[in-house]
Scaffold this motif. Structure first.
Motif, PDB file in Angstrom:
ATOM      1  N   VAL A 131      -4.451  -0.843  -2.534  1.00  0.00           N
ATOM      2  CA  VAL A 131      -4.159  -2.091  -1.836  1.00  0.00           C
ATOM      3  C   VAL A 131      -4.846  -2.038  -0.474  1.00  0.00           C
ATOM      4  CG1 VAL A 131      -2.369  -3.594  -0.896  1.00  0.00           C
ATOM      5  CG2 VAL A 131      -1.937  -2.299  -3.001  1.00  0.00           C
ATOM      6  N   ALA A 132      -5.618  -3.075  -0.147  1.00  0.00           N
ATOM      7  CA  ALA A 132      -6.335  -3.080   1.125  1.00  0.00           C
ATOM      8  C   ALA A 132      -6.317  -4.469   1.747  1.00  0.00           C
ATOM      9  CB  ALA A 132      -7.774  -2.601   0.938  1.00  0.00           C
ATOM     10  N   HIS A 133      -6.268  -4.487   3.070  1.00  0.00           N
ATOM     11  CA  HIS A 133      -6.234  -5.724   3.853  1.00  0.00           C
ATOM     12  C   HIS A 133      -7.435  -5.724   4.788  1.00  0.00           C
ATOM     13  CE1 HIS A 133      -4.826  -8.022   7.503  1.00  0.00           C
ATOM     14  NE2 HIS A 133      -4.551  -8.889   6.547  1.00  0.00           N
TER      15      HIS A 133
ATOM     16  N   TRP B 254      -8.428   6.956   0.627  1.00  0.00           N
ATOM     17  CA  TRP B 254      -8.276   5.495   0.614  1.00  0.00           C
ATOM     18  C   TRP B 254      -7.938   4.982   2.008  1.00  0.00           C
ATOM     19  CZ3 TRP B 254      -4.799   4.235  -4.268  1.00  0.00           C
ATOM     20  CH2 TRP B 254      -5.623   4.184  -5.403  1.00  0.00           C
ATOM     21  N   THR B 255      -8.400   3.781   2.303  1.00  0.00           N
ATOM     22  CA  THR B 255      -7.958   3.059   3.489  1.00  0.00           C
ATOM     23  C   THR B 255      -7.148   1.847   3.048  1.00  0.00           C
ATOM     24  OG1 THR B 255      -8.641   1.977   5.541  1.00  0.00           O
ATOM     25  CG2 THR B 255     -10.028   1.606   3.628  1.00  0.00           C
ATOM     26  N   TRP B 256      -6.140   1.478   3.828  1.00  0.00           N
ATOM     27  CA  TRP B 256      -5.367   0.277   3.490  1.00  0.00           C
ATOM     28  C   TRP B 256      -5.819  -0.915   4.333  1.00  0.00           C
ATOM     29  CZ3 TRP B 256      -2.263  -3.214   6.010  1.00  0.00           C
ATOM     30  CH2 TRP B 256      -1.924  -2.918   7.347  1.00  0.00           C
ATOM     31  N   GLU B 257      -6.581  -0.659   5.418  1.00  0.00           N
ATOM     32  CA  GLU B 257      -7.007  -1.783   6.261  1.00  0.00           C
ATOM     33  C   GLU B 257      -8.344  -1.488   6.915  1.00  0.00           C
ATOM     34  OE1 GLU B 257      -4.511  -4.719   8.858  1.00  0.00           O
ATOM     35  OE2 GLU B 257      -4.883  -2.931  10.100  1.00  0.00           O
ATOM     36  N   ILE B 258      -9.151  -2.546   7.046  1.00  0.00           N
ATOM     37  CA  ILE B 258     -10.431  -2.428   7.734  1.00  0.00           C
ATOM     38  C   ILE B 258     -10.651  -3.702   8.540  1.00  0.00           C
ATOM     39  CG2 ILE B 258     -11.690  -3.337   5.724  1.00  0.00           C
ATOM     40  CD1 ILE B 258     -14.040  -1.556   6.526  1.00  0.00           C
TER      41      ILE B 258
ATOM     42  N   SER C  72     -18.671  -4.810   2.427  1.00  0.00           N
ATOM     43  CA  SER C  72     -17.601  -3.960   2.941  1.00  0.00           C
ATOM     44  C   SER C  72     -16.425  -3.906   1.976  1.00  0.00           C
ATOM     45  CB  SER C  72     -17.129  -4.461   4.315  1.00  0.00           C
ATOM     46  OG  SER C  72     -18.097  -4.200   5.307  1.00  0.00           O
ATOM     47  N   TYR C  73     -16.118  -5.036   1.335  1.00  0.00           N
ATOM     48  CA  TYR C  73     -15.082  -5.020   0.299  1.00  0.00           C
ATOM     49  C   TYR C  73     -15.477  -4.046  -0.803  1.00  0.00           C
ATOM     50  CZ  TYR C  73     -12.471  -9.178   1.936  1.00  0.00           C
ATOM     51  OH  TYR C  73     -11.703 -10.057   2.646  1.00  0.00           O
ATOM     52  N   TRP C  74     -16.719  -4.102  -1.216  1.00  0.00           N
ATOM     53  CA  TRP C  74     -17.187  -3.230  -2.292  1.00  0.00           C
ATOM     54  C   TRP C  74     -17.119  -1.765  -1.869  1.00  0.00           C
ATOM     55  CZ3 TRP C  74     -17.527  -3.387  -7.226  1.00  0.00           C
ATOM     56  CH2 TRP C  74     -18.286  -2.434  -7.915  1.00  0.00           C
ATOM     57  N   ASN C  75     -17.491  -1.474  -0.622  1.00  0.00           N
ATOM     58  CA  ASN C  75     -17.437  -0.094  -0.150  1.00  0.00           C
ATOM     59  C   ASN C  75     -16.008   0.449  -0.190  1.00  0.00           C
ATOM     60  OD1 ASN C  75     -20.183  -0.034   0.330  1.00  0.00           O
ATOM     61  ND2 ASN C  75     -19.999  -0.609   2.473  1.00  0.00           N
ATOM     62  N   VAL C  76     -15.040  -0.387   0.173  1.00  0.00           N
ATOM     63  CA  VAL C  76     -13.641   0.038   0.092  1.00  0.00           C
ATOM     64  C   VAL C  76     -13.244   0.287  -1.360  1.00  0.00           C
ATOM     65  CG1 VAL C  76     -11.254  -0.740   0.423  1.00  0.00           C
ATOM     66  CG2 VAL C  76     -12.928  -1.011   2.265  1.00  0.00           C
TER      67      VAL C  76
ATOM     68  N   ALA D  56       0.834  -1.206   0.000  1.00  0.00           N
ATOM     69  CA  ALA D  56       0.000   0.000   0.000  1.00  0.00           C
ATOM     70  C   ALA D  56       0.867   1.253   0.000  1.00  0.00           C
ATOM     71  CB  ALA D  56      -0.932  -0.010   1.216  1.00  0.00           C
ATOM     72  N   ARG D  57       1.938   1.235   0.775  1.00  0.00           N
ATOM     73  CA  ARG D  57       2.801   2.411   0.842  1.00  0.00           C
ATOM     74  C   ARG D  57       3.561   2.641  -0.464  1.00  0.00           C
ATOM     75  NH1 ARG D  57       4.311   1.108   7.065  1.00  0.00           N
ATOM     76  NH2 ARG D  57       2.989   2.719   7.993  1.00  0.00           N
TER      77      ARG D  57
END
Length: 233
Positions: free
Chosen positions: A175-177, A220-224, A208-212, A165-166
């Motif tokens: 990139v999200a986890h 952007w968020t990298w983790e939820i 929730s995946y779709w919302n990200v 992500a960075r």
């Protein structure tokens, strides 16, 4: 404010739970779907329902992963949305763990994620567009007793996602986890009658995946983290 759009999704590590919910959601949104698993014999109904194509692949083998992306490109197109949902466990007292089983658990949970993500990123970077999503677990942040191999793999996957992500976010790759902190409901695993909604609904997780995925790049968020409302944490 322009929302991201995706055309072709590849889901790796497909079963009847979260992966199936993601496939249905993506298909409803007009995204072409490719499904990958080591054994694809049980994916016929899901393919018929979603119009997806299934591909056999061992995600821990570099040559097979490269071949997978080549086949998806030829038969469907280049994926701009990739989900890594594969994992493996080796349970037992620490002193009794079998090294080969531990190595396999780490390979499936983490090394396979690296192989898939590398192939995905190579194809996304020229267009500066795409999303790579990783499915984590409670073990991504908490190492439980008699579950060291799973924690090792999931900790590594989380580190991979954070590093990617960075590096890749400034180049247009989201990139999200996802830390799935609880059990996911399935046809063979349901919560007791006296504890309704004490397990995660796979369709709710997929949402929730779709919302990200719909986040504008300015936020952007990298983790939820996701957990049932009664889950202790």
């Amino acid at each position: 404010m322009e929302l991201p759009k995706y055309r072709i999704a590849l889901i790796v590590g497909v079963g009847e739970g979260l992966s199936a919910s993601l496939a249905r959601l993506f298909a409803r949104e007009g995204i072409k779907v490719a499904l990958a698993a080591r054994k694809i014999e049980k994916l016929g109904a899901l393919c018929a329902e979603t119009g997806a194509r299934a591909f056999a692949c061992n995600a821990t083998e570099a040559e097979e992963v490269e071949r997978l992306f080549g086949m998806v490109e030829r038969e469907i197109g280049t994926p701009d949305l990739v989900v890594y949902n594969a994992s493996a466990r080796a349970r037992g007292a620490f002193v009794d763990l079998v090294p080969a089983e531990v190595a396999n658990s780490i390979a499936v949970s983490a090394f396979g994620g690296f192989l898939v993500a590398q192939q995905a990123a190579q194809r996304m970077l020229p267009n500066k567009h795409g999303a790579i999503l990783f499915t984590g677990a409670s073990a991504s942040v908490k190492g439980y007793a008699q579950s060291a191999p799973f924690a090792m793999g999931k900790f590594a996957l989380r580190g991979l996602a954070q590093s990617m992500a960075r590096e890749l976010s400034p180049q247009g790759i989201h990139v999200a986890h996802f830390v799935i902190d609880g059990g996911i409901r399935s046809t063979t695993r349901t919560e007791p009658d006296d504890r309704p909604d004490s397990m995660l609904d796979p369709d709710a997780v997929a949402l929730s995946y779709w919302n990200v995925l719909q986040q504008p790049r300015s936020a952007w968020t990298w983790e939820i983290e996701l957990r049932p409302w009664v889950e202790k944490f």
